[in-house]
Write an enzyme that holds these catalytic residues in place. Structure first.
Site, PDB file in Angstrom:
ATOM      1  N   GLY A 111      -0.236  -4.712   0.521  1.00  0.00           N
ATOM      2  CA  GLY A 111      -0.094  -6.731   0.971  1.00  0.00           C
ATOM      3  C   GLY A 111       1.119  -7.532   1.305  1.00  0.00           C
ATOM      4  N   ARG A 157      -2.487  -1.073   6.287  1.00  0.00           N
ATOM      5  CA  ARG A 157      -3.217  -0.811   5.571  1.00  0.00           C
ATOM      6  C   ARG A 157      -3.008   0.893   6.048  1.00  0.00           C
ATOM      7  NH1 ARG A 157      -3.347  -3.928   0.093  1.00  0.00           N
ATOM      8  NH2 ARG A 157      -4.209  -5.710   1.263  1.00  0.00           N
ATOM      9  N   ASP A 166      -0.210  -1.191  -6.344  1.00  0.00           N
ATOM     10  CA  ASP A 166      -0.429   0.215  -6.967  1.00  0.00           C
ATOM     11  C   ASP A 166      -0.972   0.841  -5.773  1.00  0.00           C
ATOM     12  OD1 ASP A 166      -0.535   0.518 -10.201  1.00  0.00           O
ATOM     13  OD2 ASP A 166      -2.455  -0.744 -10.174  1.00  0.00           O
ATOM     14  N   THR A 180       4.038  -7.488  -4.874  1.00  0.00           N
ATOM     15  CA  THR A 180       2.880  -8.030  -5.553  1.00  0.00           C
ATOM     16  C   THR A 180       2.420  -9.780  -5.759  1.00  0.00           C
ATOM     17  OG1 THR A 180       0.491  -8.199  -5.620  1.00  0.00           O
ATOM     18  CG2 THR A 180       2.080  -6.485  -6.592  1.00  0.00           C
ATOM     19  N   ASP A 194      -0.310 -10.535  -6.965  1.00  0.00           N
ATOM     20  CA  ASP A 194      -0.695 -11.054  -8.019  1.00  0.00           C
ATOM     21  C   ASP A 194       0.035  -9.992  -9.431  1.00  0.00           C
ATOM     22  OD1 ASP A 194      -2.953 -11.243  -6.433  1.00  0.00           O
ATOM     23  OD2 ASP A 194      -3.447  -9.263  -5.886  1.00  0.00           O
ATOM     24  N   ASP A 232      -0.100  -7.870 -10.705  1.00  0.00           N
ATOM     25  CA  ASP A 232      -0.972  -7.064 -12.042  1.00  0.00           C
ATOM     26  C   ASP A 232      -0.463  -5.493 -11.594  1.00  0.00           C
ATOM     27  OD1 ASP A 232      -1.720  -6.668  -9.069  1.00  0.00           O
ATOM     28  OD2 ASP A 232      -3.498  -7.148  -8.970  1.00  0.00           O
ATOM     29  N   ARG A 258      -8.164 -11.423  -7.499  1.00  0.00           N
ATOM     30  CA  ARG A 258      -9.112 -10.316  -7.450  1.00  0.00           C
ATOM     31  C   ARG A 258      -9.641 -10.077  -9.269  1.00  0.00           C
ATOM     32  NH1 ARG A 258      -8.170  -6.691  -2.657  1.00  0.00           N
ATOM     33  NH2 ARG A 258      -6.020  -6.909  -3.766  1.00  0.00           N
TER      34      ARG A 258
HETATM   35  P1  ATP Z   1      -1.632  -4.906  -2.876  1.00  0.00           P
HETATM   36  O1  ATP Z   1      -1.783  -4.862  -4.364  1.00  0.00           O
HETATM   37  O2  ATP Z   1      -0.484  -6.205  -1.972  1.00  0.00           O
HETATM   38  O3  ATP Z   1      -2.991  -4.905  -1.651  1.00  0.00           O
HETATM   39  P2  ATP Z   1      -1.088  -2.044  -2.594  1.00  0.00           P
HETATM   40  O4  ATP Z   1       0.082  -0.863  -2.214  1.00  0.00           O
HETATM   41  O5  ATP Z   1      -2.189  -1.497  -3.110  1.00  0.00           O
HETATM   42  O6  ATP Z   1      -0.262  -3.770  -2.547  1.00  0.00           O
HETATM   43  P3  ATP Z   1      -3.114  -1.052  -1.116  1.00  0.00           P
HETATM   44  O7  ATP Z   1      -4.307  -1.381   0.912  1.00  0.00           O
HETATM   45  O8  ATP Z   1      -4.317  -0.277  -1.548  1.00  0.00           O
HETATM   46  O9  ATP Z   1      -2.067  -2.293  -1.330  1.00  0.00           O
HETATM   47  O10 ATP Z   1      -2.342   0.350  -0.678  1.00  0.00           O
HETATM   48  C1  ATP Z   1      -1.309   0.542   0.651  1.00  0.00           C
HETATM   49  C2  ATP Z   1      -1.635   1.678   1.144  1.00  0.00           C
HETATM   50  O11 ATP Z   1      -1.143   2.576   0.138  1.00  0.00           O
HETATM   51  C3  ATP Z   1      -2.782   2.350   1.972  1.00  0.00           C
HETATM   52  O12 ATP Z   1      -3.036   2.071   3.387  1.00  0.00           O
HETATM   53  C4  ATP Z   1      -2.719   3.933   1.736  1.00  0.00           C
HETATM   54  O13 ATP Z   1      -2.020   3.911   2.777  1.00  0.00           O
HETATM   55  C5  ATP Z   1      -2.017   4.184  -0.089  1.00  0.00           C
HETATM   56  N1  ATP Z   1      -2.679   4.296  -0.711  1.00  0.00           N
HETATM   57  C6  ATP Z   1      -3.097   3.311  -1.189  1.00  0.00           C
HETATM   58  N2  ATP Z   1      -4.253   4.237  -2.438  1.00  0.00           N
HETATM   59  C7  ATP Z   1      -4.306   5.802  -2.126  1.00  0.00           C
HETATM   60  C8  ATP Z   1      -4.020   6.671  -2.827  1.00  0.00           C
HETATM   61  N3  ATP Z   1      -5.141   7.022  -3.828  1.00  0.00           N
HETATM   62  N4  ATP Z   1      -3.542   8.115  -2.080  1.00  0.00           N
HETATM   63  C9  ATP Z   1      -2.531   7.822  -1.503  1.00  0.00           C
HETATM   64  N5  ATP Z   1      -2.328   6.745  -0.640  1.00  0.00           N
HETATM   65  C10 ATP Z   1      -2.620   5.688  -0.628  1.00  0.00           C
END
Ligand code: ATP
Length: 323
Positions: free
Chosen positions: A14, A75, A106, A128, A130, A132, A174
């Site tokens: 995000g 994503r 994360d 982020t 959040d 979090d 969330r």
């Molecule tokens: P936010 O918390 O703001 O949503 P985020 O970094 O947690 O940010 P995610 O959509 O969960 O957002 O993850 C971003 C990208 O990281 C995913 O689209 C994917 O490409 C990669 N990713 C997420 N989880 C994994 C995992 N377990 N292993 C490998 N790549 C991952």
């Protein structure tokens, strides 16, 4: 150790205000250290599908104050597959990247761990709204999002007060109530509903509203973290059970946008600089974070295990204001 010649930078997950400031800090810091930077578009997607471009210090002019991310974010489910990760590693090898700075949350860091296990040093920067991320007290974007939400709620309060209504405002969060509680204290909310406490209508909503009414208030402000449940349902409950004229506002993506605050710009600049410095000194596979006002560097695997709980003394402060 071979000197670091070239690194990549990407934003993923995000978007959050201050991501641009972090990219700028990475590019400017690296340039100053004689390291080339490759901008990778759309997060891990850009590494998997080869979407990148060389970045110079000039490319990041005037983005310090811009919301969103000029590198785009996405994503990327393909990056979670064996084939996708092999392609990402191949892109790094082709470009001769000695490391990657990944700015996100994360999920982004779970991807960073996978890439680092395949031999590409990665440093993560938490961004982020959040807040979090377990390994860091602070995440880039939180302060801006709080201020945006406070600005919106202040405006809502004007109209709620004039019409003597009850406002139910849903903010992001969330799984975590950081944003809701922080904002709730800042706007003097009648009640704040957060996932960490669960939700009981009588305890968390009806009683605070009654106490506020007995103190003389004829308008009420309820802040709901999205993880607690639908603000629409909660608004209906207030209408049906308490007979108040409840109006629901979902702030939604409004909270994500806007020019980053001074705090987010400053934090992004420090984290970006620290990430590049770590890579240049041969330290990869870590997440930059904050603790007690100082920056920290924590190995990714350990960082992903860390949990950060909402300090419930903040909730006590909120309640103390409701006497
Ligand atoms: P936010 O918390 O703001 O949503 P985020 O970094 O947690 O940010 P995610 O959509 O969960 O957002 O993850 C971003 C990208 O990281 C995913 O689209 C994917 O490409 C990669 N990713 C997420 N989880 C994994 C995992 N377990 N292993 C490998 N790549 C991952």
């Amino acid at each position: 150790m071979e000197p670091v010649k070239r690194i990549g930078v990407l934003t993923s997950g995000g978007d959050a205000p201050g991501m641009n400031a972090a990219v700028r800090a990475v590019v400017r810091s690296a340039t100053g250290m004689g390291i080339e930077v490759v901008g990778i578009r759309r997060g891990w997607h850009g590494l998997v599908f080869g979407d990148f471009f060389p970045m110079t210090a000039r490319d990041v002019s005037h983005i310090l104050n811009a919301g969103g991310t000029t590198l785009y974010t996405a994503r990327c489910p393909e990056f979670m597959t064996e084939e996708g990760q092999q392609k990402a590693v191949a892109t790094c090898r082709l470009l001769g990247l000695d490391g990657v700075v990944a700015i996100g949350g994360d999920g982004t860091f779970r991807g960073a761990l996978d890439l680092s296990r395949r031999g590409v040093p990665v440093v993560g920067i938490p961004a982020t709204i959040d807040n979090d991320i377990g390994c860091s007290n602070y995440t880039i974007g939180f302060d801006t999002a709080c201020n945006t939400a406070v600005g919106c709620i202040d405006r809502l309060r004007d109209t709620m007060q004039s019409h003597e209504r009850c406002s139910v405002v849903e903010v992001m969060g969330r799984h975590a109530g950081f944003l809701a509680l922080y904002v709730g204290i800042a706007v003097g909310a009648t009640a704040v509903l957060i996932p960490e406490r669960g939700y009981d209508f009588e305890r968390d909503l009806a009683e605070p509203i009654r106490r506020s009414r007995l103190r003389g208030s004829t308008h009420f402000m309820v802040v709901v973290a999205e993880g607690v449940g639908s603000a629409l349902d909660i608004g209906n409950e207030v209408r049906d059970k308490l007979g108040l004229d409840a109006r629901v506002t979902v702030l939604g993506h409004i909270q994500r946008g806007g020019s980053p605050t001074a705090r987010d710009r400053e934090m992004a600049s420090r984290m970006g600089y620290t990430a590049v410095k770590a890579l240049s000194e041969g330290r990869g596979d870590l997440i930059v974070g904050t603790k007690d006002g100082f920056l920290t560097e924590i190995p990714i695997e350990e960082a992903l295990q860390m949990k950060k709980n909402l300090q419930m003394d903040r909730y006590e402060v909120l309640q103390a204001m409701q006497r």
